[in-house]
Motif scaffolding. Structure first.
Motif, short mmCIF file in Angstrom:
data_model
loop_
_atom_site.label_atom_id
_atom_site.label_comp_id
_atom_site.label_asym_id
_atom_site.label_seq_id
_atom_site.Cartn_x
_atom_site.Cartn_y
_atom_site.Cartn_z
N GLY A 12 3.35 1.32 10.29
CA GLY A 12 3.05 2.59 9.64
C GLY A 12 2.18 2.38 8.42
O GLY A 12 1.88 1.25 8.03
N GLU A 13 1.75 3.46 7.84
CA GLU A 13 0.93 3.33 6.64
C GLU A 13 1.66 3.95 5.46
O GLU A 13 2.43 4.91 5.61
CB GLU A 13 -0.45 3.95 6.85
N GLN A 14 1.45 3.38 4.32
CA GLN A 14 2.09 3.85 3.10
C GLN A 14 1.58 5.23 2.75
O GLN A 14 0.38 5.48 2.73
CB GLN A 14 1.79 2.86 1.96
N ARG A 15 2.51 6.14 2.48
CA ARG A 15 2.16 7.52 2.13
C ARG A 15 2.89 7.90 0.85
O ARG A 15 3.80 8.72 0.85
CB ARG A 15 2.53 8.47 3.26
#
Length: 139
Positions: free
Chosen positions: A3-6
């Motif tokens: 996932g990507e950091q949000r």
């Protein structure tokens, strides 16, 4: 796939958080027994308060209880007071721990560590600090 950091999404969610709920699923371990409770639940409370600028409450749900209406949420401060009175500040519990030598001293020490942890993220009643110092340090 990772996932990507949000961070923006997390901060937005924290800013609207009014209550953190922690389930306890064991009669053997409480909020003052395991560091993950203050480290995770307490840190989430502080993060929500920091993001929103408002107080965030914490409810504890004791899932091991067999209440007629199901487990009922309890206020964090009430649960902590009960745990401190029944263990750390209870003369019978304290004497039993001290009679067990190093193992009992470890149990007492763990509760002091938890008391400092909860003090940092939530606050601990003065009677707990006073009673603990009288029982374990000033006697």
């Amino acid at each position: 796939e990772r996932g990507e950091q949000r961070t923006d999404v997390l901060q937005s969610l924290l800013a609207t958080t009014e209550r953190v709920v922690q389930e306890i699923d064991s009669v053997e371990y409480g909020l003052t027994d395991i560091q993950e409770y203050y480290a995770n639940t307490g840190a989430l409370k502080v993060a929500a308060e920091t993001a929103s600028g408002k107080k965030c409450s914490v409810s504890i749900v004791e899932a091991f209880r067999d209440d007629a209406d199901g487990p009922q949420p309890k206020d964090l401060d009430d649960v902590l007071r009960l745990e401190y009175r029944s263990k750390l500040l209870n003369p019978r519990w304290a004497e039993a721990m001290l009679e067990q030598g190093s193992g009992g001293a470890y149990e007492v020490s763990s509760r002091f560590t938890a008391m400092v942890g909860w003090g940092a993220v939530n606050g601990v009643d003065d009677f707990v600090w006073d009673g603990a110092s009288e029982k374990y340090a000033l006697d």
